[in-house]
Design a protein around this motif. Structure first.
Motif, PDB file in Angstrom:
ATOM      1  N   ALA A  42     -79.077  76.159 -62.274  1.00 19.01           N
ATOM      2  CA  ALA A  42     -77.832  75.998 -61.517  1.00 19.01           C
ATOM      3  C   ALA A  42     -77.939  74.848 -60.521  1.00 19.01           C
ATOM      4  O   ALA A  42     -76.946  74.170 -60.245  1.00 19.01           O
ATOM      5  N   ILE A  43     -79.159  74.608 -59.995  1.00 22.59           N
ATOM      6  CA  ILE A  43     -79.342  73.497 -59.053  1.00 22.59           C
ATOM      7  C   ILE A  43     -78.924  72.190 -59.722  1.00 22.59           C
ATOM      8  O   ILE A  43     -78.072  71.444 -59.218  1.00 22.59           O
ATOM      9  N   GLY A  44     -79.537  71.934 -60.902  1.00 23.79           N
ATOM     10  CA  GLY A  44     -79.236  70.682 -61.602  1.00 23.79           C
ATOM     11  C   GLY A  44     -77.801  70.640 -62.097  1.00 23.79           C
ATOM     12  O   GLY A  44     -77.136  69.606 -62.020  1.00 23.79           O
ATOM     13  N   MET A  45     -77.344  71.793 -62.599  1.00 19.78           N
ATOM     14  CA  MET A  45     -76.000  71.820 -63.181  1.00 19.78           C
ATOM     15  C   MET A  45     -74.933  71.564 -62.115  1.00 19.78           C
ATOM     16  O   MET A  45     -73.924  70.920 -62.377  1.00 19.78           O
ATOM     17  N   THR A  46     -75.182  72.057 -60.889  1.00 24.14           N
ATOM     18  CA  THR A  46     -74.224  71.822 -59.807  1.00 24.14           C
ATOM     19  C   THR A  46     -74.106  70.328 -59.518  1.00 24.14           C
ATOM     20  O   THR A  46     -73.003  69.793 -59.354  1.00 24.14           O
ATOM     21  N   LEU A  47     -75.262  69.646 -59.467  1.00 19.22           N
ATOM     22  CA  LEU A  47     -75.240  68.212 -59.191  1.00 19.22           C
ATOM     23  C   LEU A  47     -74.523  67.454 -60.302  1.00 19.22           C
ATOM     24  O   LEU A  47     -73.699  66.573 -60.043  1.00 19.22           O
ATOM     25  N   VAL A  48     -74.835  67.807 -61.556  1.00 16.68           N
ATOM     26  CA  VAL A  48     -74.195  67.137 -62.685  1.00 16.68           C
ATOM     27  C   VAL A  48     -72.683  67.359 -62.634  1.00 16.68           C
ATOM     28  O   VAL A  48     -71.888  66.425 -62.805  1.00 16.68           O
ATOM     29  N   ALA A  60     -70.856  68.070 -60.021  1.00 18.67           N
ATOM     30  CA  ALA A  60     -70.248  67.393 -58.879  1.00 18.67           C
ATOM     31  C   ALA A  60     -70.087  65.898 -59.143  1.00 18.67           C
ATOM     32  O   ALA A  60     -69.050  65.315 -58.831  1.00 18.67           O
ATOM     33  N   ALA A  61     -71.112  65.285 -59.738  1.00 12.94           N
ATOM     34  CA  ALA A  61     -71.075  63.836 -59.899  1.00 12.94           C
ATOM     35  C   ALA A  61     -70.210  63.404 -61.073  1.00 12.94           C
ATOM     36  O   ALA A  61     -69.449  62.444 -60.978  1.00 12.94           O
ATOM     37  N   SER A  62     -70.341  64.110 -62.204  1.00 13.67           N
ATOM     38  CA  SER A  62     -69.701  63.607 -63.420  1.00 13.67           C
ATOM     39  C   SER A  62     -68.407  64.350 -63.744  1.00 13.67           C
ATOM     40  O   SER A  62     -67.656  63.936 -64.615  1.00 13.67           O
ATOM     41  N   GLY A  63     -68.165  65.462 -63.057  1.00 12.06           N
ATOM     42  CA  GLY A  63     -66.951  66.216 -63.350  1.00 12.06           C
ATOM     43  C   GLY A  63     -66.992  66.871 -64.719  1.00 12.06           C
ATOM     44  O   GLY A  63     -65.975  67.261 -65.273  1.00 12.06           O
ATOM     45  N   GLY A  64     -68.195  67.004 -65.269  1.00  9.18           N
ATOM     46  CA  GLY A  64     -68.332  67.671 -66.570  1.00  9.18           C
ATOM     47  C   GLY A  64     -69.630  68.452 -66.581  1.00  9.18           C
ATOM     48  O   GLY A  64     -70.362  68.463 -65.590  1.00  9.18           O
ATOM     49  N   GLN A  65     -69.908  69.133 -67.685  1.00 10.27           N
ATOM     50  CA  GLN A  65     -71.112  69.956 -67.732  1.00 10.27           C
ATOM     51  C   GLN A  65     -72.021  69.522 -68.878  1.00 10.27           C
ATOM     52  O   GLN A  65     -71.566  68.948 -69.855  1.00 10.27           O
ATOM     53  N   PRO A  67     -68.797  64.208 -70.676  1.00 10.25           N
ATOM     54  CA  PRO A  67     -70.120  64.857 -70.618  1.00 10.25           C
ATOM     55  C   PRO A  67     -70.323  65.913 -71.699  1.00 10.25           C
ATOM     56  O   PRO A  67     -71.387  65.990 -72.312  1.00 10.25           O
ATOM     57  N   MET A  68     -69.316  66.732 -71.962  1.00  7.12           N
ATOM     58  CA  MET A  68     -69.508  67.787 -72.945  1.00  7.12           C
ATOM     59  C   MET A  68     -69.716  67.228 -74.344  1.00  7.12           C
ATOM     60  O   MET A  68     -70.508  67.746 -75.129  1.00  7.12           O
ATOM     61  N   VAL A  69     -69.019  66.125 -74.655  1.00  9.74           N
ATOM     62  CA  VAL A  69     -69.177  65.500 -75.972  1.00  9.74           C
ATOM     63  C   VAL A  69     -70.533  64.805 -76.058  1.00  9.74           C
ATOM     64  O   VAL A  69     -71.245  64.909 -77.059  1.00  9.74           O
ATOM     65  N   ALA A  70     -70.905  64.116 -74.962  1.00 11.23           N
ATOM     66  CA  ALA A  70     -72.173  63.386 -74.959  1.00 11.23           C
ATOM     67  C   ALA A  70     -73.348  64.349 -75.139  1.00 11.23           C
ATOM     68  O   ALA A  70     -74.272  64.081 -75.913  1.00 11.23           O
ATOM     69  N   GLY A 120     -68.181  61.937 -57.266  1.00  9.26           N
ATOM     70  CA  GLY A 120     -67.404  62.957 -57.965  1.00  9.26           C
ATOM     71  C   GLY A 120     -65.943  62.950 -57.564  1.00  9.26           C
ATOM     72  O   GLY A 120     -65.057  63.171 -58.384  1.00  9.26           O
ATOM     73  N   ILE A 121     -65.682  62.676 -56.301  1.00  8.18           N
ATOM     74  CA  ILE A 121     -64.291  62.695 -55.833  1.00  8.18           C
ATOM     75  C   ILE A 121     -63.546  61.468 -56.339  1.00  8.18           C
ATOM     76  O   ILE A 121     -62.447  61.565 -56.877  1.00  8.18           O
ATOM     77  N   ASN A 122     -64.161  60.304 -56.184  1.00  5.71           N
ATOM     78  CA  ASN A 122     -63.525  59.090 -56.686  1.00  5.71           C
ATOM     79  C   ASN A 122     -64.578  58.019 -56.942  1.00  5.71           C
ATOM     80  O   ASN A 122     -65.062  57.374 -56.010  1.00  5.71           O
TER      81      ASN A 122
END
Lengths: 358, 359
Positions: free
Chosen positions: B74-80, B82-87, B148-151, B222-224
Motif C-alpha cells: 500500500a505504501i508504494g501503491m499510494t505513491l503511484v 498519487a503521482a500517476s493517477g492510475g494503479q 497506467p493500468m494498460v501499461a 498528481g494534481i497538475n
C-alpha cells in the motif's frame, strides 16, 4: 539406388525380427507373472514390451522413411507440477528418434487452442493430440479434422463432443482417485473423523471427483464430520489461511483432506506454527494429491500420511493408440483410463518416490 | 457550557473530515461486530511452534501477519496512485518474479535446497529485478504516457511466465531454517516477523516523506503535471520514481511470501494481491485519480482488509465469496466519496447544526 532399397529391406527385416522377439518375450514374462502372481512383474513385463516397442519405433521410420506428424495442443506447462511433468513426458516420447515429427502449442484459453488446432489441420498433421482447456466449443474444428483425415486423440481432459469425432480419450478417473483416498482414510479406523476439507478450483474435474467421494462418505456416516469445507483454489497460501482460521477458532480436527499437494503443504505450515503434530501416528492425518516428488518425500519422512496419484504420464498410451492406427488395427476402447495409485506413508519406498514423483 | 458543546461538535466534524476517519471507522465497525458476535475473536494465546520457538497465536496475530504484506504494498501503491493517477496491476506477477529470483540465487538450478548464497544477496537481487520491472512500468507510464493500468497489463500477463522461466520451470525449495524467519517467527520473538518488516518499511517511508520533498512533489505532479513542470519539477522523473519505489515494496513482499513456505508456485502466488493493495489505497480515502494522499490511512486500510478477510473466514464464509464482500466495501466507499453524496452529507450536517442553533 539399389543400396537404398537393400537397406530398406534389411531394416524392415530387422524390425520384423524385433517385433517377433518382443511378442515372445512378453508372453514368457506374462506366464512368469501368472506363476508368481505378482503384479509388479507384469508391470516389468509391460515395461519390457514398451522398451521393445521403442526399438521398433526407431527402426520403423527407416523402413518407410517418413515421420508421423503430430500436432500437440496442451495447457501451459507453468500451470502446475502436474502439467510440467505431462509436457516433459510428451516431449520425451514424440521425438524424431521415436519416429515422430511433433509440433507443440500451449494455451490455457480455449479459443487460442482452437486457433492452434485449425493451424495444425491446415498444416496437414497426421494426428492431433488435444488436452482441451474447456469442454465445449470443439465440435466444428474436430469435424474439420475428421474431414481432413486427421486422427484426434484426447489426453488428460474430455470434451463435450460426439465420440465419433475422436479416436480415443486417455483420461484420469477423478471419481476413482477420490474414492481410493476415502477408502484409505476409512481403513485408518479412527473413532471420529473431523475433517478440514480444502478444495481446488470449484467446478474443475479434479475438484468435483475428489470432493464427490468425500461428500458422499460424510453424508452416510455419523462419525465423519466436515469441520470446514473451503476452496483454496489450488493455492498454498489460501490453504494456510483457511487452516489458520480453524486453529484460531479453537475447533478440534484430526484429518486434513487437501485436493492437491500445494494446499496440503500450506495446511501443514499452519499446523507447524501452532505446534500441532501431523503425520504417521500423530494428531492430524495429512492427505494430498498429485504425487509431487517433494510431497512423496514428505510421506517417506512420515510427515504426511497419504498422497493420491494423478498420472501425468500419458504419452506411452497415446503412442500405443497411434501405432495401432498406423498398423491398421481396430481401437476397441474409446476411453482409456490411466492406472493410478494411492501412496501410504507406512508402505512407501524410496524407489516409489523416484518412479512416481513428478 | 454552550461554548464547550460547540467546540466538541466542531472537533467531531474535524475528525469526520480527516481522511484517516474512513479506515478507522471501518476498523471500529469490524471490531464492534466481532465483539458482539463472538468476543473470543480477540483471544490471543501463547504457545510454541513445532520448532520450539515461542509464538503468539490468535485472529489478531493472523491479521498483523497477513495484513502486513498488503500494508507494505500500500505504501508504494499510494505513491503511484498519487503521482500517476492510475494503479499498477502487475504487483502480483512481479511478486512471483521477485520470489523466483530469490530462489534462483539461493538454491540455483537443480540445487538440493541448501543455501548457495547469503539470503541478503538473494534479497538484493530480487530488489534489483522488481525495481527493474517497476522502472519498465514507469517508463511506459511517464515517458510514453500510456494509461497506467494498460501499461502494467503487460507485466500482469507476462510476469508469471517470466517467473517460471527464471527457474527453468522448476519449483526449488529452500531447506535452510533461517530463511523461514522472514515469513514466520524469529526464535525468541513471539510476534510474526512480517509485522516488524512492515513497521520498518513504514518508518522508512515516513522518514523519507518528512525529510525529502518526495511527498510534496508527488502531490504536485498528481494534481497538475503541467503546472508542476512549469514550476521547475520534472513530472516524468517523479512518476517513474514512484513506480521504482513500488518495485522495492514488491521485492520485500516477495521475500515474505517466499519465506512462508520456503518455495512458491508461480501461477498462484500473490494472486489478486494488487486488487487488495488498490482497495487499501481506496479505503484510506485517497483519491484514485491522483493528487493528495495519506500513506498512514492506506496502511490502516490494508489491515482493515485483512480484518475483514479473517472475520469472514472465522464465520466460515466460503472463500470464493470473499471477493463479493470486498466488492460491497468498494461500492460503499466509492459512493461515499462521490462528490454528489459528499455535498448532500455536508448540506445535511449544516441543517442539523442550524436546527440545534434554533433550539
Amino acid at each position: 539406388m539399389k543400396k537404398k532399397v537393400l537397406a530398406a529391406i534389411l531394416a524392415a527385416a530387422m524390425a520384423m525380427a524385433c517385433l517377433a522377439g518382443c511378442s515372445s518375450s512378453s508372453e514368457e514374462a506374462s506366464s512368469d507373472a501368472a506363476e508368481t502372481e505378482e503384479a509388479a512383474e507384469t508391470e516389468e513385463a509391460a515395461e519390457d514390451a514398451e522398451a521393445a516397442g521403442e526399438e521398433t519405433a526407431e527402426t520403423a521410420p527407416a523402413a518407410d522413411g517418413e515421420l508421423i506428424r503430430v500436432g500437440i495442443i496442451n495447457n501451459d506447462p507453468n500451470e502446475s507440477g502436474y502439467r510440467t511433468a505431462n509436457d516433459a513426458d510428451m516431449k520425451a516420447m514424440f521425438t524424431e528418434e521415436n519416429g515422430y515429427d511433433a509440433s507443440f502449442a500451449y494455451s490455457l484459453k480455449n479459443d487460442e487452442q482452437i486457433t492452434a488446432a485449425q493451424k495444425f489441420i491446415q498444416d496437414e498433421v497426421d494426428f492431433l493430440l488435444l488436452s482441451a482447456a474447456d469442454t465445449s466449443g470443439w465440435d466444428s474444428v474436430l469435424q474439420d479434422a475428421q474431414n481432413a483425415g486427421i486422427g484426434v486423440i484426447l489426453f488428460d481432459r474430455t470434451i463435450d463432443a460426439s465420440e465419433d469425432l475422436y479416436l480415443a480419450s486417455i483420461v484420469s478417473d477423478m471419481e476413482q482417485e477420490g474414492q481410493t483416498a476415502v477408502d484409505w482414510l476409512e481403513s485408518q479406523g479412527l473413532e471420529e473423523y473431523n475433517i478440514i476439507h480444502i478444495q481446488g478450483v470449484m467446478g474443475s474435474a479434479a475438484q468435483q471427483g475428489r470432493t464427490g467421494a468425500l461428500d458422499a462418505k460424510v453424508a452416510e456416516s455419523d462419525n465423519w464430520n466436515l469441520v470446514t469445507q473451503q476452496t483454496a483454489e489450488w493455492n498454498s497460501e489460501k490453504a494456510q489461511q483457511i487452516v489458520q482460521s480453524v486453529i484460531d477458532a479453537g475447533t478440534e480436527f484430526n484429518v486434513i483432506y487437501a485436493e492437491n499437494d500445494d494446499m496440503a503443504k500450506g495446511a501443514v505450515a499452519a499446523l507447524d506454527k501452532a505446534n500441532i503434530s501431523h503425520g504417521v501416528g500423530k494428531d492430524v492425518i495429512i492427505m494430498g494429491f498429485d504425487c509431487n516428488k517433494w510431497a512423496l518425500q514428505e510421506l517417506l519422512d512420515q510427515n504426511w500420511n497419504y498422497d493420491g496419484q494423478c498420472n501425468p504420464f500419458q504419452a506411452s498410451y497415446i503412442d500405443e493408440v497411434i501405432k495401432k492406427v498406423v498398423n491398421g488395427e481396430e481401437i476397441t476402447e474409446k476411453t482409456i483410463i490411466l492406472e493410478e495409485k494411492g501412496f501410504d506413508a507406512t508402505t512407501i519406498t524410496a524407489e516409489d518416490v523416484e518412479k512416481y514423483g513428478i | 457550557m454552550a461554548d464547550k458543546k460547540k467546540t466538541m461538535g466542531s472537533g467531531v466534524t474535524a475528525i469526520f473530515r480527516k481522511q484517516i476517519f474512513i479506515p478507522i471507522a471501518a476498523l471500529l465497525l469490524l471490531a464492534v461486530f466481532n465483539l458482539i458476535m463472538d468476543p473470543s475473536f480477540f483471544e490471543i494465546s501463547f504457545g510454541y511452534n513445532s520448532a520450539g520457538h515461542p509464538v503468539l497465536t490468535g485472529n489478531l496475530m493472523t491479521i498483523l501477519d497477513y495484513g502486513s504484506e498488503v500494508a507494505i504494498l500500500a505504501i508504494g501503491m499510494t505513491l503511484v496512485t498519487a503521482a500517476s493517477g492510475g494503479q499498477d496491476i502487475s504487483v502480483g506477477a512481479v511478486v512471483a518474479i521477485a520470489g523466483s529470483v530469490i530462489l534462483r540465487v539461493l538454491v540455483g538450478l537443480g540445487g538440493d535446497g541448501t543455501l548457495q548464497a547469503p539470503i541478503i544477496v538473494g534479497f538484493l537481487a530480487a530488489c534489483g529485478a522488481a525495481m527493474l520491472c517497476g522502472a519498465f512500468n514507469g517508463v511506459l507510464v511517464a515517458v510514453f504516457k500510456i494509461q497506467p493500468m494498460v501499461a502494467t497489463l503487460i507485466l500482469y500477463t507476462a510476469g508469471r511466465s517470466i517467473a517460471a522461466w527464471i527457474n527453468n520451470n522448476e519449483l526449488p525449495s529452500v531447506t535452510d531454517e533461517t530463511f523461514t524467519y522472514f515469513g514466520g517467527f524469529i526464535p525468541g520473538i513471539p510476534v510474526p516477523t512480517p509485522f516488524f518488516i512492515a513497521v520498518v518499511c513504514i518508518v522508512i517511508a515516513l522518514l523519507v516523506l518528512k525529510f525529502t520533498n518526495l511527498g510534496l512533489y508527488t502531490q504536485a505532479v498528481g494534481i497538475n503535471a503541467e503546472s508542476s513542470r512549469l514550476n521547475g519539477l520534472n513530472p516524468t522523473f517523479i512518476k517513474w520514481l514512484t513506480f521504482v519505489i513500488l518495485g522495492l515494496c514488491v521485492a520485500v513482499v516477495g521475500l515474505i511470501k517466499t519465506s512462508r513456505l520456503s518455495t512458491i508456485n508461480y501461477s498462484v502466488i500473490a494472486k489478486d494481491i494488487e486488487m487488495d493493495a488498490i482497495l487499501a489505497v481506496a479505503l484510506g480515502g485517497n483519491v484514485l485519480s491522483g493528487g493528495k494522499f495519506n500513506i498512514m490511512a492506506s496502511i490502516l486500510g490494508a489491515y482493515v482488509i485483512q480484518f475483514l478477510t479473517t472475520t469472514l473466514y472465522k464465520f466460515q464464509v466460503s472463500s470464493d465469496a470473499l471477493p463479493a464482500y470486498k466488492a460491497v466495501v468498494v461500492i460503499v466507499l466509492v459512493v461515499i466519496s462521490a462528490p454528489a453524496v459528499k455535498e448532500k452529507i455536508a448540506a445535511w450536517g449544516k441543517k442539523v447544526k442550524a436546527q440545534k442553533g434554533d433550539a
